[in-house]
Design an enzyme around this catalytic site. Structure first.
Site, PDB file in Angstrom:
ATOM      1  N   PRO A  21      73.355   4.104  77.952  1.00 24.94           N
ATOM      2  CA  PRO A  21      74.296   4.591  76.941  1.00 24.94           C
ATOM      3  C   PRO A  21      75.041   3.509  76.178  1.00 24.94           C
ATOM      4  CG  PRO A  21      75.230   4.836  79.136  1.00 24.94           C
ATOM      5  CD  PRO A  21      73.834   4.327  79.324  1.00 24.94           C
ATOM      6  N   ASP A  44      66.066   0.442  68.644  1.00 20.47           N
ATOM      7  CA  ASP A  44      66.879   1.268  67.763  1.00 20.47           C
ATOM      8  C   ASP A  44      68.210   0.590  67.511  1.00 20.47           C
ATOM      9  OD1 ASP A  44      64.986   3.207  67.621  1.00 20.47           O
ATOM     10  OD2 ASP A  44      65.873   4.463  69.186  1.00 20.47           O
ATOM     11  N   LYS A  66      68.335   2.385  61.905  1.00 13.98           N
ATOM     12  CA  LYS A  66      69.078   2.418  60.631  1.00 13.98           C
ATOM     13  C   LYS A  66      69.991   1.202  60.552  1.00 13.98           C
ATOM     14  CE  LYS A  66      69.583   7.351  59.757  1.00 13.98           C
ATOM     15  NZ  LYS A  66      69.279   7.970  61.041  1.00 13.98           N
ATOM     16  N   GLY A  97      68.086   3.911  72.891  1.00 12.13           N
ATOM     17  CA  GLY A  97      69.357   4.208  73.535  1.00 12.13           C
ATOM     18  C   GLY A  97      69.194   5.322  74.557  1.00 12.13           C
ATOM     19  N   ASP A  99      68.097   7.634  77.366  1.00 11.78           N
ATOM     20  CA  ASP A  99      66.789   7.880  77.976  1.00 11.78           C
ATOM     21  C   ASP A  99      65.783   8.156  76.856  1.00 11.78           C
ATOM     22  OD1 ASP A  99      65.297   8.804  80.654  1.00 11.78           O
ATOM     23  OD2 ASP A  99      64.717  10.127  79.003  1.00 11.78           O
ATOM     24  N   ILE A 102      65.214  11.972  76.033  1.00 13.96           N
ATOM     25  CA  ILE A 102      66.302  12.903  75.696  1.00 13.96           C
ATOM     26  C   ILE A 102      66.709  12.634  74.245  1.00 13.96           C
ATOM     27  CG2 ILE A 102      68.647  13.683  76.214  1.00 13.96           C
ATOM     28  CD1 ILE A 102      66.778  14.337  78.483  1.00 13.96           C
ATOM     29  N   THR A 127      71.112   8.702  80.234  1.00 17.53           N
ATOM     30  CA  THR A 127      71.357   9.339  78.939  1.00 17.53           C
ATOM     31  C   THR A 127      72.858   9.380  78.640  1.00 17.53           C
ATOM     32  OG1 THR A 127      70.743  11.226  77.568  1.00 17.53           O
ATOM     33  CG2 THR A 127      71.435  11.729  79.810  1.00 17.53           C
ATOM     34  N   ALA A 128      73.198   9.460  77.346  1.00 18.27           N
ATOM     35  CA  ALA A 128      74.598   9.370  76.914  1.00 18.27           C
ATOM     36  C   ALA A 128      75.509  10.330  77.687  1.00 18.27           C
ATOM     37  CB  ALA A 128      74.700   9.638  75.413  1.00 18.27           C
ATOM     38  N   MET A 179      74.661  14.202  68.661  1.00 17.69           N
ATOM     39  CA  MET A 179      74.588  14.216  67.190  1.00 17.69           C
ATOM     40  C   MET A 179      75.253  15.460  66.604  1.00 17.69           C
ATOM     41  SD  MET A 179      70.676  12.820  66.789  1.00 17.69           S
ATOM     42  CE  MET A 179      70.052  13.524  68.298  1.00 17.69           C
ATOM     43  N   GLY A 208      80.786   5.798  73.947  1.00 12.85           N
ATOM     44  CA  GLY A 208      80.919   5.939  75.389  1.00 12.85           C
ATOM     45  C   GLY A 208      80.335   4.753  76.145  1.00 12.85           C
TER      46      GLY A 208
HETATM   47  C1  LIG Z   1      69.206   9.953  68.637  1.00 15.06           C
HETATM   48  S1  LIG Z   1      70.286  10.438  69.928  1.00 15.06           S
HETATM   49  C2  LIG Z   1      69.623   9.464  71.229  1.00 15.06           C
HETATM   50  C3  LIG Z   1      70.059   9.898  72.588  1.00 15.06           C
HETATM   51  C4  LIG Z   1      69.558   8.976  73.687  1.00 15.06           C
HETATM   52  N1  LIG Z   1      68.109   9.004  73.792  1.00 15.06           N
HETATM   53  C5  LIG Z   1      70.181   9.297  75.034  1.00 15.06           C
HETATM   54  O1  LIG Z   1      69.448   9.695  75.958  1.00 15.06           O
HETATM   55  O2  LIG Z   1      71.392   9.151  75.171  1.00 15.06           O
HETATM   56  C6  LIG Z   1      71.769   9.617  69.480  1.00 15.06           C
HETATM   57  C7  LIG Z   1      73.012  10.397  69.896  1.00 15.06           C
HETATM   58  O3  LIG Z   1      73.262  10.201  71.284  1.00 15.06           O
HETATM   59  C8  LIG Z   1      74.644  10.224  71.531  1.00 15.06           C
HETATM   60  N2  LIG Z   1      75.048   8.917  72.042  1.00 15.06           N
HETATM   61  C9  LIG Z   1      74.252   7.866  72.293  1.00 15.06           C
HETATM   62  N3  LIG Z   1      74.953   6.833  72.788  1.00 15.06           N
HETATM   63  C10 LIG Z   1      76.239   7.249  72.868  1.00 15.06           C
HETATM   64  C11 LIG Z   1      77.455   6.647  73.299  1.00 15.06           C
HETATM   65  N4  LIG Z   1      77.478   5.394  73.761  1.00 15.06           N
HETATM   66  N5  LIG Z   1      78.588   7.373  73.224  1.00 15.06           N
HETATM   67  C12 LIG Z   1      78.576   8.635  72.752  1.00 15.06           C
HETATM   68  N6  LIG Z   1      77.462   9.253  72.331  1.00 15.06           N
HETATM   69  C13 LIG Z   1      76.304   8.574  72.381  1.00 15.06           C
HETATM   70  C14 LIG Z   1      75.320  10.518  70.190  1.00 15.06           C
HETATM   71  O4  LIG Z   1      75.462  11.916  70.068  1.00 15.06           O
HETATM   72  C15 LIG Z   1      74.289   9.976  69.228  1.00 15.06           C
HETATM   73  O5  LIG Z   1      74.430  10.547  67.938  1.00 15.06           O
END
Ligand SMILES: C[S@@+](CC[C@H](N)C(=O)[O-])C[C@H]1O[C@@H](n2cnc3c(N)ncnc32)[C@H](O)[C@@H]1O
Length: 263
Positions: A21, A44, A66, A97, A99, A102, A127-128, A179, A208
């Site tokens: 995360p 990413d 991006k 980022g 997992d 996910i 995962t986040a 998201m 987070g």
């Molecule tokens: C494209 S998704 C990827 C998720 C990732 N594969 C995972 O398992 O955490 C990106 C979203 O994950 C969440 N996210 C990822 N890292 C985060 C963090 N450090 N703090 C809060 N939300 C996070 C947010 O909602 C962000 O918009």
């Protein structure tokens, strides 16, 4: 890529690796080992610098996420880059980022590579939702109180409209929404219309597990405005009674926190 060359088997393996995360210490040992022997890394935008620093110093590092106002590399192009790299590099790392499976499009990359005979290995990541919760003492399930956890994404308005709100409205179901900042008000309205209490605690967690982590808390009825105050950075929304157990919620009730805003 030369098609004659393509007829041969790829020399390399593509590792779809979860970077966790944010906090580099939350990387798995397996991910660290794979990064240390990588020949090329495609990452990413959300992958922390501290994680990239663990890559083999000789590895080529390619950002396919991006960048400030620039469009991200398209998924089809990323798929091709990964497959092509496997013909010239023994260890190809695709670093994502959290997992890879996910809300990370890891499944699409796996399908594409397997269809072309490219060996793939998956390295899971935290995962986040799990990382953000652990950092704040938030148990996502709780005996008798929260018996389910649903991971959702609500990136587009269509996602929020298509939710099975009746299935999500039960009090014992903790929801973790990825998201979801833009669609938060719509999701809250849908849940309340389906019978979820407007008083249900909510948290919006930004960045987070990183040093600049921010928590905003409130109730479901006010989720739209809580999310609107979240500012920039990746944000995870958690909805459920379990939030009452978390450190930021308790601190907000005590009035001792600057970053939380309990309704
Ligand atoms: C494209 S998704 C990827 C998720 C990732 N594969 C995972 O398992 O955490 C990106 C979203 O994950 C969440 N996210 C990822 N890292 C985060 C963090 N450090 N703090 C809060 N939300 C996070 C947010 O909602 C962000 O918009």
């Amino acid at each position: 890529v030369n098609e004659n060359f393509r007829k041969h088997s790829p020399a390399g393996t593509v590792y779809l690796v979860g970077a966790g995360p944010g906090d580099p210490d939350l990387l798995t040992l397996k991910a660290a080992k794979v990064l240390a022997k990588a020949d090329i890394v495609f990452h990413d935008e959300l992958v922390a610098q501290g994680v990239l620093a663990m890559a083999n110093p000789a590895a080529q590092i390619v950002n396919v996420g991006k960048r400030a106002g620039m469009p991200s590399t398209g998924q089809d192009q990323i798929n091709r880059l990964l497959a092509d790299a496997a013909f010239s590099h023994p260890v190809v790392v695709r670093l994502k980022g959290g997992d890879p499976f996910i809300f990370g499009r890891g499944g699409e990359e796996l399908d594409y590579l397997q269809a072309r005979g490219v060996p793939v290995e998956i390295v899971p990541g935290i995962t986040a939702a799990l990382g953000c919760a652990a950092q704040a003492g938030l148990p996502l399930t709780f005996r008798n109180e929260a018996t389910r956890l649903t991971l959702l994404t609500a990136h587009r308005a269509e996602d929020a409209l298509a939710f099975d709100y009746a299935g999500l409205a039960a009090k014992d179901n903790t929801l973790a929404i990825y998201m979801g900042k833009e669609t938060a008000a719509r999701v809250a309205a849908g849940l309340i219309a389906a019978g979820r209490s407007p008083e249900t605690p909510v948290a919006v967690i930004v960045n987070g597990t990183l040093p600049d982590e921010r928590w905003l808390t409130g109730t479901l009825a006010g989720l739209g405005s809580v999310a609107a105050r979240a500012g920039s950075g990746p944000a995870l929304i958690v909805i459920g009674e379990v939030i009452r157990h978390s450190t930021p919620w308790r601190e907000a009730l005590d009035g001792s926190s600057h970053s939380s805003n309990a309704a």
